[in-house]
Motif scaffolding. Structure first.
Motif, PDB file in Angstrom:
ATOM      1  N   GLY A   1      -0.511  -2.815  -9.046  1.00 13.53           N
ATOM      2  CA  GLY A   1      -1.040  -3.684  -8.086  1.00 13.53           C
ATOM      3  C   GLY A   1      -0.952  -3.268  -6.658  1.00 13.53           C
ATOM      4  O   GLY A   1      -1.617  -3.984  -5.785  1.00 13.53           O
ATOM      5  N   ALA A   2      -0.401  -2.304  -6.347  1.00 14.57           N
ATOM      6  CA  ALA A   2      -0.310  -1.608  -5.106  1.00 14.57           C
ATOM      7  C   ALA A   2      -1.790  -0.977  -4.677  1.00 14.57           C
ATOM      8  O   ALA A   2      -2.509  -0.561  -5.249  1.00 14.57           O
ATOM      9  N   ILE A   3      -2.138  -0.874  -3.430  1.00  9.04           N
ATOM     10  CA  ILE A   3      -3.215  -0.235  -2.945  1.00  9.04           C
ATOM     11  C   ILE A   3      -2.809   1.271  -2.639  1.00  9.04           C
ATOM     12  O   ILE A   3      -1.846   1.555  -2.369  1.00  9.04           O
ATOM     13  N   ARG A   4      -3.803   2.164  -3.503  1.00  8.92           N
ATOM     14  CA  ARG A   4      -3.431   3.563  -3.577  1.00  8.92           C
ATOM     15  C   ARG A   4      -4.348   4.365  -2.281  1.00  8.92           C
ATOM     16  O   ARG A   4      -5.429   4.205  -2.292  1.00  8.92           O
ATOM     17  N   LEU A   5      -3.706   5.150  -1.371  1.00  4.45           N
ATOM     18  CA  LEU A   5      -4.329   5.807  -0.333  1.00  4.45           C
ATOM     19  C   LEU A   5      -4.111   7.189  -0.773  1.00  4.45           C
ATOM     20  O   LEU A   5      -3.008   7.463  -0.374  1.00  4.45           O
ATOM     21  N   GLY A   6      -5.050   7.832  -0.978  1.00  2.00           N
ATOM     22  CA  GLY A   6      -5.011   9.459  -1.013  1.00  2.00           C
ATOM     23  C   GLY A   6      -5.229   9.861   0.428  1.00  2.00           C
ATOM     24  O   GLY A   6      -6.107   9.255   1.390  1.00  2.00           O
ATOM     25  N   LEU A   7      -4.460  10.798   0.897  1.00  2.00           N
ATOM     26  CA  LEU A   7      -4.438  11.640   1.970  1.00  2.00           C
ATOM     27  C   LEU A   7      -4.610  13.134   1.949  1.00  2.00           C
ATOM     28  O   LEU A   7      -3.478  13.838   1.581  1.00  2.00           O
TER      29      LEU A   7
ATOM     30  N   ALA B   1       0.584  -1.360  -0.020  1.00  2.00           N
ATOM     31  CA  ALA B   1       0.009  -0.246   0.093  1.00  2.00           C
ATOM     32  C   ALA B   1       0.886   1.358  -0.008  1.00  2.00           C
ATOM     33  O   ALA B   1       1.872   1.178   0.557  1.00  2.00           O
ATOM     34  N   TRP B   2       0.457   2.210  -0.823  1.00  2.00           N
ATOM     35  CA  TRP B   2       1.236   3.572  -1.141  1.00  2.00           C
ATOM     36  C   TRP B   2       0.177   4.670  -0.514  1.00  2.00           C
ATOM     37  O   TRP B   2      -0.923   4.892  -0.738  1.00  2.00           O
ATOM     38  N   ILE B   3       0.966   5.462   0.179  1.00  2.00           N
ATOM     39  CA  ILE B   3       0.157   6.755   0.687  1.00  2.00           C
ATOM     40  C   ILE B   3       0.359   8.196  -0.410  1.00  2.00           C
ATOM     41  O   ILE B   3       1.541   8.160  -0.726  1.00  2.00           O
TER      42      ILE B   3
ATOM     43  N   THR C   1      -7.855   3.473  -3.951  1.00  2.00           N
ATOM     44  CA  THR C   1      -8.462   2.268  -3.157  1.00  2.00           C
ATOM     45  C   THR C   1      -9.467   3.207  -1.964  1.00  2.00           C
ATOM     46  O   THR C   1     -10.582   2.754  -1.784  1.00  2.00           O
ATOM     47  N   TYR C   2      -8.779   4.044  -1.579  1.00  2.00           N
ATOM     48  CA  TYR C   2      -9.407   4.842  -0.265  1.00  2.00           C
ATOM     49  C   TYR C   2      -8.903   6.285  -0.400  1.00  2.00           C
ATOM     50  O   TYR C   2      -7.657   6.429  -0.402  1.00  2.00           O
TER      51      TYR C   2
ATOM     52  N   PRO D   1      -6.577  -3.876  -4.032  1.00  2.00           N
ATOM     53  CA  PRO D   1      -6.376  -2.591  -4.668  1.00  2.00           C
ATOM     54  C   PRO D   1      -7.833  -2.115  -5.233  1.00  2.00           C
ATOM     55  O   PRO D   1      -8.207  -0.659  -5.418  1.00  2.00           O
ATOM     56  N   ARG D   2      -8.584  -3.099  -5.822  1.00  2.00           N
ATOM     57  CA  ARG D   2     -10.015  -2.802  -6.318  1.00  2.00           C
ATOM     58  C   ARG D   2     -11.045  -3.130  -5.663  1.00  2.00           C
ATOM     59  O   ARG D   2     -12.218  -2.983  -5.897  1.00  2.00           O
ATOM     60  N   ALA D   3     -11.019  -3.981  -4.774  1.00  2.00           N
ATOM     61  CA  ALA D   3     -12.012  -4.202  -3.557  1.00  2.00           C
ATOM     62  C   ALA D   3     -12.601  -3.125  -2.821  1.00  2.00           C
ATOM     63  O   ALA D   3     -11.657  -1.922  -2.636  1.00  2.00           O
TER      64      ALA D   3
END
Length: 377
Positions: free
Chosen positions: A154-160, A126-128, A189-190, A235-237
């Motif tokens: 394929g990484a989870i992308r997390l926006g902050l 996962a990446w911020i 992803t979120y 990442p897509r869930a």
């Protein structure tokens, strides 16, 4: 993967309506909320805490205020805390964030001052993608760079990010305005947002966490005092988001029209019902109107202003019941004489006097009634 989403701690916040004793308690509780967030993360098996801006309430806090939240986060070395600046604590040269970095931060605290993506975990699953603020008001969308931000396949992308997804119709130019569909545009992803003080779902991938400790009377029923537990299965869930209460104090705005003892009874019961187990957790701003007899006004002063005001953390009263003395009230002063004449004059002025003059006359009549009753006893 599980994480906690929080924001708008606003450490050092000044509550201008509060006296020194209440102010210190409210400020301390904002710090205690950090511990509750950490314990929530541990109990739910979260890997990290995302703090979406406004860690501090203002851009130049005193040294002690600057260090206090850091020391609370230091107590959870097994958790990773990710912070970005918001509009209250924006990143300016030699500002609070540079002071924090010079001071030295524990290994479990990461401050994201730029816009470059950073791994959330050692494995890089996962990446911020941060979008903190460099000014109190940023023209345009501070999250726009998220669309092109590179992360591993394929990484989870997390926006902050910190800002608003809509304007508030006040005619001012759009500041810190975030596209309402930023999560979709940037393939996130979120998207963890800060700025609004209530927990709000924008869409299945975009949430405001709200402030963890309610800080205003109008937020009592609007989702403040919470933090979000976010579960990510890929990442897509679609994320699973659970809202958890972490705040201590309960705030309420109430109003009452008082015309007799039954109204006083109802008001007393209603305010005590906000938290029957611990009324010291309750802060109320109460708007009062109506008119009471002398004996009823005494009951209001004793039960609402006196007893209930002592039980609640804060009872702030706007307005007051008018005085409508009955013939029986005035007869208590006797059929004639100087005291009765004074009572009649004060009663007339309380009924007919405008503003402060009427209030002073009502208070004087009430005091005269108490003295007369004590004399009769």
């Amino acid at each position: 993967m599980r994480l906690i989403h929080t924001s708008d701690w606003q450490i050092g916040k000044v509550f201008r309506f509060a006296d020194d004793d209440i102010l210190s308690v409210l400020q301390q509780e904002r710090l205690e909320a950090i511990g509750r967030i950490g314990r929530l993360a541990r109990s739910e098996g979260a890997d990290a805490i995302l703090v979406a801006g406004d860690v501090y309430d203002y851009a130049r806090p005193a040294e002690r205020t600057l260090r206090q939240p850091v020391e609370r986060m230091r107590q959870f070395p097994d958790l990773r805390w990710h912070l970005i600046p918001g509009n209250h604590d924006f990143h300016e040269p030699d500002g609070l964030w540079d002071r924090l970095l010079r001071m030295g931060l524990p290994d479990n605290i990461s401050v994201h001052l730029g816009h470059d993506p950073a791994p959330l975990d050692a494995a890089g699953t996962a990446w911020i993608i941060p979008a903190g603020l460099g000014h109190r008001h940023v023209i345009g969308d501070p999250s726009a760079r998220m669309d092109a931000a590179p992360t591993p396949e394929g990484a989870i992308r997390l926006g902050l990010a910190h800002g608003s997804v809509r304007d508030f119709g006040d005619g001012a130019p759009d500041h810190n305005r975030i596209a309402i569909d930023r999560a979709r545009q940037a393939g996130l992803t979120y998207l963890a947002l800060g700025d609004w003080h209530g927990a709000v779902r924008i869409d299945s991938r975009t949430w405001y966490s709200g402030t963890p400790e309610i800080d205003g009377f109008d937020l009592g029923g609007a989702g403040g005092g919470q933090a979000l537990l976010v579960t990510l299965d890929g990442p897509r869930a679609e994320p699973a988001v659970a809202v958890h209460d972490v705040g201590r104090f309960r705030w309420a705005r109430e109003q009452a029209v008082l015309t007799g003892l039954a109204d006083i009874d109802a008001l007393d019961g209603r305010l005590r019902a906000i938290d029957r187990d611990d009324p010291s957790r309750v802060l109320v701003r109460l708007a009062v109107s109506g008119a009471l007899r002398l004996s009823e006004l005494e009951a209001y002063q004793a039960r609402i202003v006196g007893a209930l005001g002592s039980a609640l953390r804060l009872l702030r009263i706007d307005g007051m019941p008018g005085l409508a003395p009955s013939p029986d009230d005035l007869d208590a002063f006797g059929p004639a004489g100087a005291v009765r004449a004074a009572a009649d004059a004060l009663a007339h002025q309380a009924r007919e006097g405008a503003g402060e003059a009427g209030e002073i006359a009502a208070a004087a009549l009430q005091r005269l009634h108490l003295l007369a009753r004590e004399g009769a006893a």
